[in-house]
Design a protein around this motif. Structure first.
Motif, PDB file in Angstrom:
ATOM      1  N   GLY A 812      -4.129 -45.692 -23.365  1.00 29.96           N
ATOM      2  CA  GLY A 812      -3.795 -45.615 -22.135  1.00 29.96           C
ATOM      3  C   GLY A 812      -4.392 -44.582 -21.310  1.00 29.96           C
ATOM      4  O   GLY A 812      -4.102 -44.195 -20.132  1.00 29.96           O
ATOM      5  N   ILE A 817      -8.352 -47.712 -19.509  1.00 32.24           N
ATOM      6  CA  ILE A 817      -8.250 -48.496 -18.129  1.00 32.24           C
ATOM      7  C   ILE A 817      -9.440 -48.649 -17.555  1.00 32.24           C
ATOM      8  O   ILE A 817      -9.588 -49.912 -16.675  1.00 32.24           O
ATOM      9  N   LEU A 856      -1.837 -47.971 -13.870  1.00 31.21           N
ATOM     10  CA  LEU A 856      -2.774 -47.692 -14.370  1.00 31.21           C
ATOM     11  C   LEU A 856      -3.944 -46.959 -13.433  1.00 31.21           C
ATOM     12  O   LEU A 856      -4.370 -45.999 -13.917  1.00 31.21           O
ATOM     13  N   ALA A 859      -2.398 -43.225 -13.576  1.00 33.52           N
ATOM     14  CA  ALA A 859      -3.002 -42.506 -14.685  1.00 33.52           C
ATOM     15  C   ALA A 859      -4.445 -42.348 -14.950  1.00 33.52           C
ATOM     16  O   ALA A 859      -4.965 -41.134 -15.256  1.00 33.52           O
ATOM     17  N   TYR A 860      -5.157 -43.238 -14.268  1.00 40.43           N
ATOM     18  CA  TYR A 860      -6.604 -42.992 -14.115  1.00 40.43           C
ATOM     19  C   TYR A 860      -6.633 -41.866 -13.278  1.00 40.43           C
ATOM     20  O   TYR A 860      -7.831 -40.941 -13.721  1.00 40.43           O
ATOM     21  N   ALA A 914       0.626 -46.627 -19.035  1.00 42.63           N
ATOM     22  CA  ALA A 914      -0.709 -47.182 -18.708  1.00 42.63           C
ATOM     23  C   ALA A 914      -0.823 -48.157 -20.039  1.00 42.63           C
ATOM     24  O   ALA A 914      -1.293 -49.211 -20.171  1.00 42.63           O
TER      25      ALA A 914
END
Length: 929
Positions: A812, A817, A856, A859-860, A914
């Protein structure tokens, strides 16, 4: 020019009888001209004697001064060598008389007065030199030279120094010359005979100009500015002079060469010599140590001339005394020396022009430059009047009241008013410049602040390399109280002290850096700020203190200029260097400065992690874009121009996506199109494939080779077709065939972030067009999902995350990602290269849902900000126990969290969310797109 109509001021005759006698010599002059002659002669016995000597020439000359001076110059050029000494003396009388009257009458401004004096000095030197060298040639004493070589004086040149070099000669100046000859024009066996001949010619030339005869003299000539004049001949070989300056040259000689100019003889050879000396005069780094050198020089001159003590007018030296002309010149030249190595616009000879350029570029406050310019012009006017009084090279104000009255009358002023203005101007110059050269030191550090620090740490500083020289120690002792005071004012003084200690310990030499700090105290604040937050960046500073130059250059905190402007700037820097290795070193210096700037902007919150990533990518792109043609040109010198259409450099991975961090290496691919051409045409031709392979290797070396200024980047070319097994440069047709028929899915995933960085436009457009078409053809859902899942598993098995703070590796996190974003781009045929575009493409084709896409990207963004911060703080993954409170504050500010515990919890939650999205996406039912 109607001379009489342009008269704006007149001197008042101090001696009416002398003035009346002079006026009577010219009964036909108009009243304004007669008044001018009367006033001038009534103050200056010298001007009266000139008027008497030139009574037949002056009336006609005043009617048409330009024509008279042109005729004079033409006549001197046509004068036979044996008659030249007398003709030059007569010419000097006439020029001095005309210039003196034009100056007194306000017809010519200062620059024209000094410029015309200098022009005549140039002509006199040139004619005298060629006459004396010609005599040597006619006697057969200059080996291999004939009358045809006289145009360039047989290879001899005189460099005008000081005021003559700057076009600023005083009314009764000495002229300072350095005489050289181009030894390359003679064989080794003829060298000594040629040198002896040039020495004789130089002595005769100086005597022709300098010796006082019944007709007077031309110019007092000083040849002592040459290297080591007590032991060297009056005319030196250029190679010998170059060796001296490179090994033994001093700061005062560098300052002298700011004004140096070829004025007589072989002007082209003189210009070449000055170009060779350019690195000696104009250092590549900002040179603040020159300030102390100049200050010490001022003090030595004062002491030697007995010019110290309180400022009083009687006998005060307008050139060397307090507030005088030399102080303004030192101020200007020192600032030019400091910054002129970086900014060629500052390499001007004139003092007034130098002040204007310095103000324009922000090196001198505009109001200070204006004040000094006004005072300089006034001082020079006074100096000219003093020298016109008796044709004496004096700079001293009168000692007696009567002489002061004479000077005031000569200037058309009353004595008390002139004296008051002189005092005011001299004091203002002195106060302004003394503050620049010798600013008041800081208050001693307080006892409270002193108690904050560890005496053991401070006590070891004198043992560090940067403080071992006496000069560095003296400057640092002046700086130390201010540094400790600023460290004491930080949020965490002891932590800041340790970081500063690390900076000081790593500094190989101190004079330049400490001088820089002393002249620019705001840099200490910046260093303390950096040291208290990022010891890594402080350590980089200690090894590369030259990057401080960029902070002083004026636009360090300006808006980011963008890649195009960066590339143009670097290309201009490289063009200015004539040697390939110097170009590579120049690129390294340039890159370090801009890289440092990105880091400081990020550290201070002027840009966020996303902007910093783009800026690092712009910087890398500019380096490749500017360096690629330089490498190609260098390679072509041996092997000819590239065969076919040329080659492009593709940026892959983070470079292609324009998202680098402070420690990123560069993933590159080189694609060439031979276009049917089998090889190059050059001195050592190569087959096409070999040509481009070696050219690519030359580019890699240019980027990665450790040189005096370090290296530019690490380069990874494993993303090329067939990886390390394939050629380093790939043919265009082979690249297309491979991608269409042999490439693995992971290679198509990599192409989703490919971007042409440099190379011919037409080939770049073809590559990008092919990439876009390929992404639209190769994204079959089943194969992409299966390969992405396999890649994820392989990475998980091969690379374990380095703890909970690793933003890149792990379920994750960033790498996973990015993989999902590339898969989304490939399956959707998306040509944009960002993670956001790839995730959006996955949502658009129904592979991801909106909530999953949001998870996503959240988190990225969080992991990206942690990665950017950690790379600026340390070479290792983020370790809360090592980054200190300053680093902790930076990370929390960047991520928007209150505590590290909150941040860690958020990272873990974001990674879980994620990972769940990725698990679902990679186990999705297979099917055709």
């Amino acid at each position: 020019m109607d001379f009489a109509a342009r008269i704006t001021r007149l001197p008042r005759a101090h001696d009416p009888e002398q003035g009346a006698e002079a006026r009577a010599l010219f009964p036909g002059l108009s009243a304004p001209l007669a008044d001018l002659v009367e006033g001038a002669a009534g103050c200056s016995p010298y001007l009266k004697s000139l008027a008497e000597a030139e009574r037949d020439w002056l009336p006609e000359a005043l009617e048409a001064p330009e024509a008279a001076l042109d005729a004079l110059r033409d006549s001197l050029r046509d004068t036979a060598p044996d008659l030249l000494p007398g003709a030059l003396r007569q010419g000097k009388r006439r020029v001095a008389l005309m210039i003196g009257l034009a100056d007194l009458a306000g017809v010519w401004p200062l620059e024209e007065v000094t410029g015309r004096l200098t022009d005549f000095a140039d002509l006199a030197c040139d004619l005298a030199m060629k006459a004396c060298v010609g005599a040597e040639i006619r006697r057969g004493k200059l080996p291999g030279k004939t009358e045809d070589d006289l145009r360039a004086a047989g290879g001899m040149v005189a460099l005008a120094m000081g005021k003559m070099g700057a076009g600023e000669l005083n009314y009764s100046s000495d002229i300072d010359l350095i005489c050289l000859f181009d030894e390359t024009g003679f064989s080794e066996g003829d060298y000594h005979e040629a040198r002896a001949s040039f020495v004789r010619a130089t002595r005769k030339m100086a005597a022709m100009l300098n010796d006082r005869t019944a007709e007077g003299y031309v110019f007092r000539t000083d040849l002592r500015l040459r290297p080591d004049p007590s032991v060297t001949p009056v005319c030196m070989a250029m190679a010998a002079a170059e060796t001296y300056y490179e090994s033994l040259g001093r700061t005062w000689e560098r300052a002298a060469y700011i004004k140096a100019r070829p004025c007589a003889g072989d002007l082209e050879a003189g210009a070449r010599f000055l170009e060779v000396l350019r690195p000696f005069v104009w250092r590549k780094h900002l040179d603040f140590a020159a300030i102390e050198d100049a200050h010490n020089m001022r003090l030595r001159i004062r002491e030697h001339k007995g010019l110290g003590g309180r400022l009083t007018l009687p006998g005060h030296n307008m050139k060397l005394g307090r507030g005088g002309i030399r102080e303004i010149e030192f101020f200007t030249q020192t600032r030019q020396i400091i910054a002129g190595g970086r900014d060629p616009d500052l390499r001007v000879r004139g003092t007034v022009e130098g002040l204007a350029r310095l103000a324009e570029k922000g090196w001198v406050p505009r109001d200070a430059a204006d004040v000094l310019t006004a005072h300089y012009r006034f001082h020079r006017e006074v100096e000219h009047r003093l020298q016109m009084l008796r044709d004496a090279q004096t700079h001293d104000l009168p000692q007696s009241q009567e002489e002061f009255d004479r000077l005031a009358a000569f200037m058309g002023r009353d004595t008390p008013g002139l004296q008051a203005e002189l005092l005011e101007r001299l004091n203002e110059v002195h106060e302004l410049i003394e503050g620049f050269f010798a600013p008041e030191g800081p208050e001693p550090v307080s006892q409270e602040a002193d108690a904050l620090f560890d005496d053991e740490i401070i006590g070891r500083w004198p043992s560090y390399p940067a403080l071992r020289s006496q000069r560095a120690g003296e400057i640092f002792r002046r700086l130390k109280p201010d540094i400790l005071t600023r460290l004491a004012g930080t949020a965490h003084p002891q932590e800041a002290l340790l970081a500063f200690d690390g900076f000081l310990a790593g500094l190989p030499a101190g004079v330049q850096v400490f001088s820089l700090f002393e002249a620019n105290p705001q840099l200490v604040d910046l260093l303390v700020d950096i040291a208290g937050t990022s010891p890594k960046l402080a350590g980089h500073l200690s090894r590369h203190a030259g990057v401080f130059d960029a902070v002083i250059a004026g636009d360090f905190f300006a808006a980011w200029p963008g890649r195009a402007a960066l590339e143009a700037d670097l290309a201009a820097r490289l063009e200015a260097e004539d040697d390939y290795e110097r170009k590579l070193d120049a690129a390294r210096r340039w890159k370090k400065e801009w890289h440092f700037r990105v880091g400081v902007h990020h550290l201070r919150g002027l840009v966020d992690a996303d902007a910093a990533g783009l800026h690092y990518a712009d910087l890398a792109g500019a380096v490749i874009g500017a360096l690629w043609p330089v490498v190609q040109t260098q390679f072509a010198q041996k092997h000819g121009d590239w065969p076919g259409r040329g080659a492009v450099v593709l940026g892959m991975g983070s470079l292609g996506a324009e998202r680098l961090n402070a420690e990123s290496d560069l993933d590159l691919i080189v694609i060439y199109d031979a276009d049917g051409v089998e090889g190059s045409e050059g001195g050592r031709p190569l087959a096409t494939r070999t040509y481009y392979a070696r050219l690519t290797q030359a580019m890699i070396t240019a980027l990665t080779a450790p040189m005096a200024e370090g290296k530019l980047y690490e380069v990874d070319m494993r993303l090329r077709p067939s990886g390390n097994q394939g050629p380093v440069a790939t043919g265009w047709s082979a690249f297309r065939d491979y991608q269409q028929t042999e490439a693995w899915v992971w290679e198509h995933l990599a192409l989703t972030r490919a971007r042409v960085i440099a190379g011919p436009k037409d080939l770049a457009e073809d590559v990008e067009g092919f990439r876009a078409a390929l992404l639209g053809e190769k994204g079959k859902v089943e194969g992409v999902i299966r390969e992405a899942a396999a890649m994820r598993a392989r990475v998980a098995d091969a690379k374990r995350p380095e703890g909970p703070w690793d933003p890149k590796l792990g379920s994750g996190r960033l790498q996973e990602i990015e993989l999902i974003a590339q898969a989304g781009s490939l399956m959707a045929g998306e040509t944009q290269r960002s993670v956001a575009a790839g995730v959006a493409a996955g949502v658009a084709i129904g592979w991801l849902d909106d909530a999953g896409g949001h998870a996503l990207l959240r988190a990225y963004g969080l992991f990206w900000r942690v990665l950017q911060a950690s790379k600026l703080l340390s070479d290792r993954p983020l370790d809360p126990g090592r980054i200190g409170e300053g680093g902790t504050g930076f990370v929390l500010r960047e991520t928007g969290h209150e505590t590290l515990a909150d941040l860690q919890a958020d990272l873990e939650a974001a990674a879980r969310e994620a990972a769940q999205v990725i698990d679902r996406a990679l186990s999705a039912p297979s099917g055709e797109k």
